[in-house]
Structures are given as C-alpha cells and as structure tokens.
Design an enzyme around this catalytic site. Structure first.
Site, PDB file in Angstrom:
ATOM      1  CG  HIS A 121      -2.018  -0.986   1.193  1.00 40.42           C
ATOM      2  ND1 HIS A 121      -2.831  -1.171   0.101  1.00 40.42           N
ATOM      3  CD2 HIS A 121      -2.419  -1.881   2.133  1.00 40.42           C
ATOM      4  CE1 HIS A 121      -3.701  -2.144   0.371  1.00 40.42           C
ATOM      5  NE2 HIS A 121      -3.467  -2.601   1.584  1.00 40.42           N
ATOM      6  CG  HIS A 160      -6.940  -4.988   1.861  1.00 44.69           C
ATOM      7  ND1 HIS A 160      -6.528  -5.935   2.779  1.00 44.69           N
ATOM      8  CD2 HIS A 160      -8.096  -4.467   2.347  1.00 44.69           C
ATOM      9  CE1 HIS A 160      -7.385  -5.982   3.777  1.00 44.69           C
ATOM     10  NE2 HIS A 160      -8.343  -5.107   3.545  1.00 44.69           N
TER      11      HIS A 160
END
Length: 305
Positions: A121, A160
């Site tokens: 991320h 994710h």
C-alpha cells in the site's frame, strides 16, 4: 531449495495495542514454517539506492524525521512508526532485494520473505494501509535497473488492492502488475479500468463472498497472460487476508486455494524459466495466516526440489 529471508527487526515494529498488523503476525508465520526444509537467511537492510528507485528523497527524509524516540508517530489513520519501524521496513525491502539477487544468480529457484511491515500500500510519496516502504516494487525496480532485466511480473493476491505497487510501477513498461482483490474495500483503488500507462496493469476486482473456485478460475486466466508476457522474474505479494476467517475482509478462500494459486504461479514460472520471489503482505487471523503461509511456502519448496 527455497530460501527464507527474515530479520529480528520485524518484531521491533511494534504497533499500538489491538492494531491488526501486530508483532504476533510474524511470530505466527515463522512458527508455521518451522519444520519445513528451507535455507534460512538473514534479510539485510536495503541500500538507499534501492529505496530511491521507488521513493523520492523527500519521502525518505520525512520518514526519518517522524520516527519517534519512544511511543508512536501516526503517519495516517492506521499506519504508525515506532522507534524500530523504519529499520524493520528497510530490512523487509532489503530481504526482497537480496532474494532477487540470489535467485537471479541461480542460488535457488525461489524465495520467501517473512517480514513486516507489509509494503504493497505504500505509494511513492504516501505511507498508508500499515505500509511504509513499497518492498515488492523496490525489488522489481532492482531487478530492472541493477540486473538489467527486460520483463518482470508482479502478482498480488492480497485481499486489498496493491495501490502502492501500482503507483510505483504505473509508468514502468517493463513491469506487468496483476492483482485480484475484494472490491469495494480499502483502499478503494484497483478498478478494471486501471490498466497502467502502457497497458501493463491488470486488475480483477472480486465481490464480497467470492469463493476459491472463482479465484482459481481467474488466476488460471491471469497466469496465461503472465506466461504470454514471458517474464524473466516473478515477484509475488503474498497476502493471506482473502481467507474466510480473516476479520478485515469478506472473501471466502481457504488454505487449499492458496495452494492451488501458488502452484499455478510456480507452473507459469517454470514455463518461462523464471525464478520466483514471494513476500508476506496481509493476513490478520493468526491461525489462518500461519496455515496459509505454510501452504504457500510448501508449494514453493516442492517446486524447488
């Protein structure tokens, strides 16, 4: 033999109480891998030159400036720096780079990096989603720039979307980025329309409740695309939070699905004569994380025999 890279600094990245990205995650993975025949190596600290291929100097300076002498510094609503966090992140990225060097030198056909914090991320200029440095993207850049490879594939099956990896590699024509992920879900990126500056990004959003059968069919198709790309190296962002028992998402995979997908990836790598470097990303139910990580690494070991 499969290489296993880790470092004690991974336990020094201490997050606030009840934070899901906790020291116990790494403990659970290492305990689950105990007994597997692996060549264990110490993950070195990443060189500044490797970090700078993915993150500008001002970003690294910001991290150093914000690192606390005690307690925590909040980088965003769920990403924290403790006194040992930046060193842990540098060893996580350094483990990926060392594994890239080793497999490209023919020392092993594949490697797994058991480290934290995760990295997929972390964007070029933004820490987020528990991530500080974009470890796998840093490894991909090392393969391209230091080793002179022409084609690298990065495969991400974390629940994710790997927005950070995508951000770093968005304009990198030599890097194919492939991701399956639950959507809608944090971080809100990863639409199928996000295809990269050179059409080299493939995002496949999955609806909540999707099971392993659907995932296997999708990864079978994605691996065909990867094989057609003919990568010289495959890197994997191995998140295990698509497991049905994970508290942060809603996909319904189990260990057998991670086994099957890993085998597809390894078969694709074999067809391309490409080594594999896999790095731990998410997974927040400790029992499911340990079982899934062992299933993943067991396939790497089988294919390395």
């Amino acid at each position: 033999m499969t290489l296993l890279y880790t470092h004690a600094s991974g336990q020094a990245h201490v997050t606030p109480p009840s934070h899901p990205e906790q020291v116990a995650r790494l403990d659970a993975v290492l305990a689950a891998l105990d007994g597997l025949e692996l060549e264990r190596r110490t993950a070195p600290e990443a060189a500044e030159a490797d970090l700078l291929r993915a993150h500008p100097p001002e970003y690294l300076a910001m991290l150093r400036r914000k690192q606390p002498a005690e307690g925590w510094a909040m980088l965003d609503s769920d990403t924290y720096l403790a006194p040992g966090s930046l060193l842990a992140a540098r060893h996580a990225a350094g483990g990926v780079c060392a594994a890239v060097d080793a497999v490209l030198a023919g020392q092993a056909p594949n490697a797994f990096i058991a480290m934290r914090p995760p990295g997929h991320h972390a964007e070029r200029m933004k820490p987020m989603g528990f991530c500080i440095l974009s470890s796998v993207a840093i490894g991909a850049k090392r393969a391209l720039e230091h080793h002179g490879l022409d084609r690298v594939a990065v495969l991400d099956f974390d629940v994710h979307h790997g927005n950070g990896t995508q951000d770093v590699l968005w304009d990198e024509a030599r890097a194919l980025f492939v991701s399956t992920h639950q959507s809608p879900l944090y971080p809100g990126t990863g639409a199928a329309s996000e295809t990269g500056a050179h059409g080299q990004v493939a995002n496949v959003p999955l609806a909540a409740g999707s099971g392993g059968d659907a995932a296997r069919a999708i990864w079978r198709s994605l691996c065909a695309r990867v094989e057609a790309w003919r990568p010289q190296l495959i890197l994997v962002s191995a998140g295990f939070d698509a497991h049905a028992e994970d508290p942060l998402a809603g996909l319904m995979w189990d260990e057998s699905d991670f086994t099957a997908i890993t085998r597809m990836i390894c078969d694709t790598a074999a067809a391309c004569s490409a080594p594999v470097v896999s790095a731990l990303e998410g997974g927040y139910d400790l029992g499911a994380l340990g079982r899934s990580a062992r299933a993943h690494v067991a396939v790497l070991r089988e294919t390395a025999a």
